[in-house]
Design an enzyme around this catalytic site. Structure first.
Site, PDB file in Angstrom:
ATOM      1  N   GLY A  24       0.479  12.075  21.988  1.00  0.00           N
ATOM      2  CA  GLY A  24       1.427  11.135  22.588  1.00  0.00           C
ATOM      3  C   GLY A  24       1.116   9.684  22.262  1.00  0.00           C
ATOM      4  N   ASN A  25      -0.039   9.442  21.685  1.00  0.00           N
ATOM      5  CA  ASN A  25      -0.408   8.090  21.280  1.00  0.00           C
ATOM      6  C   ASN A  25       0.074   7.887  19.847  1.00  0.00           C
ATOM      7  OD1 ASN A  25      -2.061   5.846  20.188  1.00  0.00           O
ATOM      8  ND2 ASN A  25      -2.985   5.921  22.234  1.00  0.00           N
ATOM      9  N   HIS A  26       0.723   6.762  19.606  1.00  0.00           N
ATOM     10  CA  HIS A  26       1.344   6.495  18.302  1.00  0.00           C
ATOM     11  C   HIS A  26       0.435   5.761  17.318  1.00  0.00           C
ATOM     12  CE1 HIS A  26       5.141   6.612  20.919  1.00  0.00           C
ATOM     13  NE2 HIS A  26       5.042   7.758  20.283  1.00  0.00           N
TER      14      HIS A  26
END
Length: 171
Positions: free
Chosen positions: A37-39
């Site tokens: 979920g971290n870009h």
């Protein structure tokens, strides 16, 4: 106590991107920005115009290629979950020793306002280094869409690298 990772840096690194402390998924995987979920990785690959890879070794090689170091401001902390707002009893990393080993680092980017705040509290800004705060790549940062984050990261990082992966800056 949760413990952060060692820095990803070499003698060619000119830029460092500092986070606060690895989240739960990152600690579990023993990888920087391991939460899907971290870009962070998607942003870095896009900024540098490289084809995305999920392979962690390739991700680290990309950072080395473009002379980008990666680390966290905090070395230890207590924290329930992954939110920076839950951090307690934090201990900073040894930046005095880091900068002594990497005097060529001239740009520090914080991957969140919290990372910058902890750095300012425990380390302090140094002469001869340019500091800037990037929008958090975390999925928890819902105040900006991915494309908006990408634009800011690209504007700030891309001018510091050239297309061959060599720094365009003088030491």
């Amino acid at each position: 106590m949760k413990q952060a990772f060692k820095p990803v840096a070499d003698n060619d690194s000119k830029i460092i991107i500092l986070g606060t402390m690895p989240g739960e998924k990152s600690l579990e995987l023993q990888q920087y920005y391991g939460n899907r979920g971290n870009h962070f990785w998607k942003i870095i690959f896009e900024v540098l115009g490289e084809s995305f890879s999920a392979d962690y070794a390739e991700r680290i090689n990309l950072l080395h290629k473009y002379k980008i170091a990666l680390w966290d401001v905090l070395k230890y902390c207590e924290r329930e979950g992954s939110l920076d707002s839950n951090i307690k009893n934090e201990v900073p990393n040894d930046f005095e020793a880091f900068y002594a080993m990497h005097p060529q680092i001239k740009h520090v980017f914080f991957s969140s306002k919290n990372a910058a705040a902890y750095y300012d509290r425990y380390v302090g800004r140094r002469d001869g280094i340019i500091y800037d705060v990037l929008p958090s790549p975390s999925g928890a940062n819902a105040s900006m869409r991915f494309q908006e984050k990408l634009v800011v990261w690209r504007e700030k990082i891309l001018p510091l690298v050239d297309s061959s992966g060599k720094k365009s800056l003088n030491p």
